[in-house]
Structures are given as structure tokens and as C-alpha cells.
Design an enzyme around this catalytic site. Structure first.
Site, PDB file in Angstrom:
ATOM      1  CB  ALA A   1      73.893 -44.918 -86.083  1.00  0.00           C
ATOM      2  CB  CYS A   2      75.196 -49.285 -89.032  1.00  0.00           C
ATOM      3  SG  CYS A   2      73.721 -49.124 -90.037  1.00  0.00           S
ATOM      4  N   GLY A   3      77.007 -50.056 -86.747  1.00  0.00           N
ATOM      5  CA  GLY A   3      78.360 -50.103 -86.216  1.00  0.00           C
ATOM      6  C   GLY A   3      79.365 -50.268 -87.339  1.00  0.00           C
TER       7      GLY A   3
ATOM      8  CB  SER B   1      77.299 -54.492 -86.953  1.00  0.00           C
ATOM      9  OG  SER B   1      76.202 -55.132 -86.350  1.00  0.00           O
TER      10      SER B   1
END
Length: 332
Positions: free
Chosen positions: A16-18, A213
Site C-alpha cells: 500500500a502507498c504511503g 508516495s
């Protein structure tokens, strides 16, 4: 050494994205807020992805309050008072006088006019070969209403003009708003600050900042798919996305909203070829500009598990029951 049996199965892990956010609780706009948010982003580097070309990230970006003092310092024309103007942050393969004229014509159709243009300074030397091969040009368009509209009315007009422009021209707006400005691209987390010179300018100030991100899942990296989007920054995956998109397409002929143009002029609402997060954002912005609050729109799309709840307030349950007849959940 054998592993102890458990219910944990690593095959069910998802990347998963940040996502990060920072806010000044006094509401004071400062460069420090932006600087700290970019530090958060750089510390989320492990949440973003790169390929074999490690200098080409899946995407990174930052959303800011409209930096009014910075706008006045960098545009060489008289800028209207805050709230009476918007900025479109365009990505385009090339930026020419012909493109300016085409965008001017689109915005004029919804009662808007261009006050000026500004090329966004970037450092292309930080890019890897993959991101450099598709690098767009960045230009800011300063816009105001010909009839003096501001606030929500101006936001609706900017939304309509942006949707029409993106459908008719080879352009993409990271943001087109009187309230926020978004810098993003096919970059890694540490590259964002280095790529956009504006993000190192101490005149740039905001009281809030949202950073993202990207770890792309169901789409390949593209400059336009970096986040934040116009309303959301998302770090998961929507598993029902095909059905959600199909239902939105099926409803387009019956949609009505208090906008400067008919909703049919903005179709397709959900643009082909975008990510699940981008599609979600497109529907959120239609619901918000159509008159709902942001919280209302998000709860329509991601309702609580209300059907079998034994403790939910009856009015809250009625809210979810009513909206279940209008829209299916975007689950994931």
C-alpha cells in the site's frame, strides 16, 4: 526451523502507498509546514515503488493550501484578492501559444477568463530514463470569473472547465482550484522536493499539507496518476472498481447537478484508463461540486457496515439506507 502454525498467511499481504498530513493548528501559513510535510514524504520512501530503473518512482506529490503570497510574488500581473481567483496546474506534452488559446476558449465557455501564465521551474536532471521519457511540461494558468464569482461557485466553474479541457485537449490538471495547489509527478519520494523548485522557495507557505508516495497496483506508473488527487489521497485498493465504474457510466444519462453546464458536457465522469483511486476521486468531486459536503460524499461511497448493526442511531441508519438505493459501496 519449522514455523509455528497460525492463522497468518503471507500470501494475503498487500502493498500500500504511503500517506502523510501535517497541519498548523493556529491556521498560520508557513514554509515550515511544507518543509516538514516533505520530510514526512521522504521518510515514507519505503512505501513507494520503483522498477529496475530506481530513479523513476511510481509517483509522489503534495497538496497545499492556495499560497496567495507566493502567487502574488511569482506572477508578474495584478492578482485578484484571495478566493476570487484559481490556478490550474497543467501537465502537457508541449506548452505553446496554441495551447494557451485553446484553454482560454474552454474556460470562456463557463464564464472564466485567463489573467496570466507561469512556467513551473523543474530540474529534469533528477529523473530516471523511464520517467524522463514521458516527462510533461508544467504550466500554471491564473484564472478568474468574468462575473465576479468566488467560493463554491468559482470552484464549480473551475471543475467544469477542467473536465471539458481534459476531454478535448491533450492536457491533465494536477489541480484546478481556488483553494488548493498540487505538485506531483512520476517521481520517488526524495525527488519531489528536488524536481520542483517551487517546493524549495521559502515564499511558498501553507497551514496544511498532504503528501503521498505511490505503490501502483492495478495500473502502471504515469505522471498523471501520482497522488494526491483533487480531493483524496488513497493508500489502498478498491476491489469492486469494475462494477463501480460501470454503474457510474450507466447513470450518466440521468445525472443532474447545479453546475454551470449540463452534466452530459462533463461525460465521461469516470475517465478511461485511470487508476481505482483516480476514479474514486472523480466521483467524489462530482458529488461535492453537485452540492454535497465532502463528508456526505465519502460516506455515500464508503458506508459503514450499517445493515446488521444493533447500536447505530436510527437517523444514521436511515442515512445509509437511503443512499444505498442511490449508490453501491466502493469496497476494498
Amino acid at each position: 526451523m519449522t514455523q509455528e502454525p497460525s492463522l497468518y498467511d503471507p500470501s494475503f499481504e498487500h502493498d500500500a502507498c504511503g500517506v502523510g498530513m501535517i497541519a498548523d493548528l493556529t491556521g498560520t501559513a508557513t514554509f515550515a509546514t511544507i518543509d516538514d510535510a516533505l520530510t514526512i514524504l521522504e521518510n515514507l520512501e519505503h512505501r513507494g515503488a520503483t522498477g529496475a530503473d530506481v530513479d523513476s518512482g511510481d509517483g509522489a506529490g503534495i497538496l497545499l493550501q492556495m499560497p496567495d503570497a507566493f502567487v502574488r510574488a511569482t506572477f508578474t500581473i495584478e492578482v485578484p484578492e484571495p478566493g476570487a481567483y484559481g490556478i490550474a496546474q497543467w501537465m502537457a506534452p508541449t506548452v505553446t501559444g496554441e495551447l494557451h488559446d485553446a484553454l482560454d476558449a474552454v474556460f470562456a465557455r463557463v464564464g472564466l477568463r485567463t489573467l496570466g501564465w507561469r512556467s513551473v521551474p523543474v530540474d529534469s536532471s533528477v529523473l530516471g530514463p523511464t520517467s524522463r521519457s514521458s516527462e510533461p511540461r508544467f504550466v500554471q494558468q491564473l484564472i478568474t470569473s468574468t462575473s465576479g464569482e468566488r467560493g463554491d461557485d468559482l470552484e464549480r466553474a473551475l471543475f467544469c472547465a477542467r473536465k471539458i479541457a481534459e476531454h478535448e485537449l491533450d492536457v491533465y490538471a494536477a489541480s484546478c482550484s481556488s483553494q488548493v495547489l498540487i505538485y506531483k509527478g512520476m517521481l520517488s519520494s526524495p525527488q519531489l522536493r528536488r524536481y520542483f523548485a517551487d517546493l524549495r522557495d521559502p515564499r511558498l507557505a501553507s497551514a496544511i499539507a498532504v503528501v503521498h508516495s505511490r505503490f501502483s497496483t492495478n495500473t502502471l506508473p504515469r505522471w498523471s496518476l501520482a497522488q494526491p488527487f483533487r480531493f483524496i489521497a488513497h493508500n489502498g485498493e478498491i476491489n469492486t472498481i469494475r462494477g463501480n465504474r460501470n454503474w457510474m457510466t450507466a447513470r450518466e444519462s440521468t445525472l443532474r447537478a447545479a453546475l454551470p453546464v449540463p452534466v452530459s458536457d462533463l461525460a465521461p465522469i469516470v475517465t478511461d484508463g485511470l487508476s481505482d483511486s483516480a476514479s474514486f476521486d472523480e466521483v467524489v468531486e462530482l458529488l461535492v461540486h453537485g452540492g454535497r459536503s465532502l463528508a456526505h460524499a465519502v460516506l455515500m461511497m464508503i458506508p459503514e457496515a450499517w445493515e446488521r448493526s444493533t447500536s447505530m442511531d436510527p437517523a444514521r441508519r436511515a442515512f445509509y439506507r437511503y443512499h444505498a438505493a442511490l449508490m453501491e459501496p466502493w469496497d476494498g
